[in-house]
Design a protein around this motif. Structure first.
Motif, short mmCIF file in Angstrom:
data_model
loop_
_atom_site.label_atom_id
_atom_site.label_comp_id
_atom_site.label_asym_id
_atom_site.label_seq_id
_atom_site.Cartn_x
_atom_site.Cartn_y
_atom_site.Cartn_z
N ASP A 53 3.18 2.64 10.72
CA ASP A 53 2.88 3.23 12.03
C ASP A 53 1.39 3.49 12.18
N ASN A 54 0.76 4.03 11.14
CA ASN A 54 -0.68 4.29 11.20
C ASN A 54 -1.45 3.00 11.37
N LEU A 55 -1.03 1.99 10.62
CA LEU A 55 -1.74 0.72 10.65
C LEU A 55 -1.61 0.03 12.00
N GLU A 56 -0.45 0.16 12.61
CA GLU A 56 -0.18 -0.53 13.87
C GLU A 56 -1.20 -0.17 14.95
N THR A 57 -1.71 1.04 14.92
CA THR A 57 -2.66 1.48 15.95
C THR A 57 -4.03 0.83 15.80
N HIS A 58 -4.28 0.16 14.67
CA HIS A 58 -5.59 -0.42 14.41
C HIS A 58 -5.60 -1.95 14.36
N LEU A 59 -4.45 -2.57 14.22
CA LEU A 59 -4.42 -4.01 13.98
C LEU A 59 -5.13 -4.82 15.05
N ALA A 60 -4.92 -4.49 16.30
CA ALA A 60 -5.46 -5.31 17.40
C ALA A 60 -6.97 -5.26 17.48
N THR A 61 -7.59 -4.29 16.81
CA THR A 61 -9.06 -4.17 16.86
C THR A 61 -9.70 -4.39 15.50
N THR A 62 -8.92 -4.84 14.52
CA THR A 62 -9.41 -5.01 13.15
C THR A 62 -10.00 -6.40 12.93
N ASP A 63 -11.23 -6.42 12.39
CA ASP A 63 -11.87 -7.67 12.01
C ASP A 63 -11.57 -8.06 10.57
N VAL A 64 -11.45 -7.04 9.71
CA VAL A 64 -11.18 -7.27 8.28
C VAL A 64 -10.08 -6.31 7.85
N LEU A 65 -8.98 -6.86 7.35
CA LEU A 65 -7.88 -6.05 6.82
C LEU A 65 -7.89 -6.19 5.30
N SER A 66 -7.99 -5.07 4.58
CA SER A 66 -8.07 -5.12 3.12
C SER A 66 -6.97 -4.25 2.52
N LEU A 67 -6.21 -4.82 1.58
CA LEU A 67 -5.03 -4.17 1.01
C LEU A 67 -5.36 -3.40 -0.27
N HIS A 68 -4.90 -2.14 -0.32
CA HIS A 68 -5.16 -1.29 -1.48
C HIS A 68 -3.97 -0.37 -1.74
N ILE A 69 -2.78 -0.97 -1.84
CA ILE A 69 -1.57 -0.22 -2.14
C ILE A 69 -0.87 -0.88 -3.32
N PRO A 70 -0.13 -0.11 -4.12
CA PRO A 70 0.61 -0.70 -5.23
C PRO A 70 1.80 -1.50 -4.72
N ALA A 71 2.26 -2.41 -5.53
CA ALA A 71 3.44 -3.21 -5.17
C ALA A 71 4.70 -2.49 -5.63
N ASP A 72 5.68 -2.42 -4.74
CA ASP A 72 7.00 -1.90 -5.11
C ASP A 72 8.04 -2.55 -4.20
N ASN A 73 9.28 -2.18 -4.38
CA ASN A 73 10.36 -2.82 -3.62
C ASN A 73 10.28 -2.51 -2.13
N ASP A 74 9.57 -1.44 -1.77
CA ASP A 74 9.48 -1.06 -0.36
C ASP A 74 8.45 -1.86 0.41
N ASN A 75 7.54 -2.53 -0.28
CA ASN A 75 6.48 -3.22 0.46
C ASN A 75 6.32 -4.69 0.09
N ASP A 76 7.34 -5.28 -0.50
CA ASP A 76 7.31 -6.73 -0.71
C ASP A 76 7.08 -7.42 0.64
N LEU A 77 6.17 -8.40 0.66
CA LEU A 77 5.83 -9.13 1.89
C LEU A 77 5.40 -8.18 3.00
N PHE A 78 4.63 -7.18 2.62
CA PHE A 78 4.12 -6.19 3.58
C PHE A 78 3.36 -6.88 4.71
N VAL A 79 2.53 -7.85 4.35
CA VAL A 79 1.80 -8.62 5.36
C VAL A 79 2.66 -9.83 5.70
N ASP A 80 3.43 -9.70 6.77
CA ASP A 80 4.34 -10.76 7.18
C ASP A 80 3.86 -11.39 8.47
N ALA A 81 4.67 -12.27 9.03
CA ALA A 81 4.27 -12.98 10.25
C ALA A 81 4.02 -12.03 11.42
N ILE A 82 4.83 -10.97 11.50
CA ILE A 82 4.67 -10.01 12.61
C ILE A 82 3.34 -9.28 12.49
#
Length: 312
Positions: free
Chosen positions: A180-209
């Motif tokens: 939800d927090n991220l959604e408010t920034h995506l449309a204006t983001t030039d660079v998206l950088s990932l810094h979260i651990p991997a777990d079963n809740d976020n597999d394929l976090f960056v998907d087509a949507i």
């Protein structure tokens, strides 16, 4: 004490372990493949390849501690370790500066066309300067997914370069809160950088949507874990031009197959999971890990930051 190494550490760390007890080495990171004196093992140490799963822990009746020389713990069964009352040692925060520098390097290589420019000159194409279409970092909006040690260090660097910097965390609401927090920034983001651990809740976090909701022409940086990325969706987004480039230090399969579409895409820059492997950082992680494993084995009190207590 007998310490089983699934992978080696820096020489300084190995020396500390050797002084404390017997050190034995698994011929490969998969200890299950080998006949080893599991009944004697009191500690197991790995880096990023060796899997410390429940069957391995159960093979070692005298096991007192398991350890990962690094910050991520997705190759350790921390649930099994907790159930078996086995402490888990890791090295959080030590790699923050090295990884943050690597993130900045990937951003610069992409936006300033650094890797491509050097390659073209080596191929005697000095005229590539007329086609570079590089861009400034200054003024770009970088959105950091996560609020941990590495994300905070990246924010220091990007802010110093006059990039508009936003950090998105969970704020106590789990993965949905992060989305939800991220959604408010995506449309204006030039660079998206990932810094979260991997777990079963976020597999394929960056998907087509998520990729489709990013600003057209954005770039994505991943120095966290390969499983966070839907690689097919990323290839499609790169092919249709919606995503300008992808920079990564991790892949879903490591090492990736030679025909991996992301590796071979002209708009990707991928390094071999080496962001934290600077001389200074690797040595510090090795020493920190070794010291705290030895502390537990000898009955001393380890550094409180070295003990994993579970996800926040």
């Amino acid at each position: 004490m007998t310490i089983l190494m699934l992978e080696t550490l820096d020489t300084a760390g190995m020396a500390l372990l050797g002084e404390a007890g017997e050190v034995i080495h698994s011929p490969t990171p998969n200890a299950h493949d080998h006949s080893l004196p599991f009944d004697k093992v009191t500690a197991i140490i790995t880096r990023g390849l060796g899997k410390l799963d429940r069957p391995l822990l159960e093979k070692c009746p005298n096991l007192k501690v398991i350890a990962r020389c690094g910050a991520g713990l997705n190759n350790l069964d921390t649930v099994a370790a907790k159930a078996m009352n086995i402490p888990v040692v890791f090295a959080p925060g030590i790699n923050a500066t090295a990884v943050a520098e690597h993130v900045l390097m990937l951003i610069m290589m992409i936006l300033r066309k650094g890797f491509r420019a050097v390659t073209e000159v080596k191929n005697s194409n000095w005229q590539y300067r007329n086609d570079m279409q590089s861009d400034d970092l200054c003024g770009k909006k970088v959105t950091l997914v996560g609020t941990g040690n590495i994300a905070r260090k990246v924010a220091e660097y990007t802010s110093a370069l006059s990039m508009e910097t936003v950090m998105c965390g969970r704020e106590g609401r789990g993965m949905q809160g992060l989305r939800d927090n991220l959604e408010t920034h995506l449309a204006t983001t030039d660079v998206l950088s990932l810094h979260i651990p991997a777990d079963n809740d976020n597999d394929l976090f960056v998907d087509a949507i998520l990729l489709n909701n990013l600003k057209p022409g954005a770039i994505v940086i991943n120095t966290a874990r390969g499983s966070l990325i839907d690689e097919l969706a990323m290839v499609n987004a790169l092919n249709d031009g919606h995503i300008a480039a992808y920079g990564a230090d991790v892949m879903t399969t490591q090492p990736p197959p030679a025909d991996n579409a992301l590796i071979n895409h002209p708009n990707t820059v991928v390094t071999p999971h080496a962001a934290a492997l600077t001389k200074r950082t690797y040595q510090e992680m090795s020493i920190f890990t070794a010291l705290n494993v030895v502390s537990i084995l000898s009955g001393s009190t380890p550094d409180k930051l070295s003990i994993y207590h579970g996800a926040a």
